[in-house]
Enzyme design. Structure first.
Site: not given
Ligand code: ACO
Length: 326
Positions: A116, A253, A283
């Site tokens: 990214c 980004h 993304n």
């Molecule tokens: N729909 C419904 N529920 C979901 C989903 C979904 N799509 N995805 C995860 N959940 C659930 C999980 O299973 C979890 O359930 P549980 O509590 O029963 O175990 C709950 O939601 C919380 O999960 P988290 O992973 O803790 O959720 P979070 O608030 O952290 O959000 C996310 C997840 C959106 C992925 C976030 O962490 C994020 O955006 N992270 C950064 C991503 C990023 O910046 N990546 C870098 C760039 S990508 C690259 O370089 C290729």
């Protein structure tokens, strides 16, 4: 005042595939909901490339628009750098395929792989050519087909990504060595390979011979994002000799709206100065910054002479920021 050569961005272009996939479309086959995705990420839809549409086609479409905006033609291009993590083939580089498809003459063409952060890295590499008068007309492209790397059974990742491409034309322009100069004015690039397990693709030509699927510990990546990006933004501003508060537009980004808001809060940036496209594009990895730049320029918010700050973090981990005056 000393006379210096600057790398000026003279044209911007973007391309999104026709097919739009909404959150509700995904909820038909993944255990998720529009409400969860919007609340946790800000994403409402993403574009997906057609099965017969390789990433080079997306790159070419964006490049044509950037060349048109710059008033340049493919026969003038002497350097092509494509930032991508989803190449058509293991080799040759997407950049050489773009060169062939655009009909550019023999020149320099290669890819940059920093996930990214790739577009910010690629701009810095282009600056090394253009500001040394080794390129008169460079194309810097961020292009991705991230949906090809999705595990469609993993709701924690497959809802986050989309396909697209953005491009800029970079040309040498004389400057006076001040922050009033048009061009790329400052960079901060970072990488920390010890964090690989937080975000990677579990395949490759020299391991299992597979393309692989994207694996991410999203909440861990999230924890690093705001701190790392804020540090890089501050460092790039210092490198350019400007105050973060003097920036006209932040072009980040587009990973997660909460990351964008967290960085803005930490650095005291007015959220109205942040270009946001992730609601419509999701993304798109290395393509997201040039796509957001294209959006801001075409809708008239970003104007010639504006000071811009680009920033990204992605797999590696890699991260970085760039200050430029358009
Ligand atoms: N729909 C419904 N529920 C979901 C989903 C979904 N799509 N995805 C995860 N959940 C659930 C999980 O299973 C979890 O359930 P549980 O509590 O029963 O175990 C709950 O939601 C919380 O999960 P988290 O992973 O803790 O959720 P979070 O608030 O952290 O959000 C996310 C997840 C959106 C992925 C976030 O962490 C994020 O955006 N992270 C950064 C991503 C990023 O910046 N990546 C870098 C760039 S990508 C690259 O370089 C290729």
């Amino acid at each position: 005042m000393t006379s210096v050569l600057r790398s000026a961005v003279t044209g911007v272009g973007g391309y999104l595939p026709d097919r739009v996939v909404t959150n509700d479309d995904l909820a038909k086959f993944v255990d998720t909901s529009d409400e969860w995705i919007v609340e946790r990420t800000g994403i409402r839809q993403r574009h997906q490339a057609a099965d017969d549409q390789p990433v080079s086609d997306l790159a070419v479409a964006a490049a044509r628009r950037a060349l048109e905006a710059a008033g340049r033609t493919p026969d003038e291009v002497d350097l092509i750098i494509v930032a991508t993590t989803t190449a058509d083939l293991t080799f040759p580089a997407v950049a050489t395929i773009v060169q062939r498809k655009l009909g550019c003459p023999v020149g320099i063409a290669f890819d940059v792989q920093a996930v990214c952060s790739g577009f910010v890295y690629a701009l810095s590499v282009a600056d090394g050519f253009v500001a040394r008068n080794r390129s008169q007309c460079a194309l810097v492209i961020g292009a991705e087909t991230m949906t090809r790397l999705m595990d469609w059974t993993d709701r924690g990742t497959c809802v986050l990504f989309g396909d697209g491409a953005g491009a800029v034309v970079v040309e040498p322009r004389a400057g006076e060595g001040t922050t009033a100069d048009r061009g790329l004015l400052g960079f901060a690039l970072r990488a920390d390979g010890t964090k690989q397990e937080l975000l990677f693709v579990d395949g490759g030509p020299s391991t299992n011979g597979q393309v692989g699927k994207l694996r991410m510990q999203g909440n861990q990546v999230f924890r690093h994002a705001v701190v790392n990006i804020s540090e890089a933004v501050t460092a790039a501003a210092a490198d350019a000799g400007i105050e973060v508060s003097s920036v006209d537009w932040f072009v980040p980004h587009q990973a997660n709206l909460r990351i964008l808001q967290g960085v803005a809060r930490r650095l005291g940036i007015d959220e109205a100065k942040v270009i946001t496209t992730l609601d419509r594009h999701a993304n798109t990895s290395a393509a997201s910054i040039p796509l957001a730049l294209d959006q801001g320029v075409r809708d008239g918010r970003i104007k010639p002479g504006n000071m811009l700050l680009l920033e990204a973090m992605g797999g590696g981990l890699t991260w970085g920021a760039c200050v430029l005056r358009l």
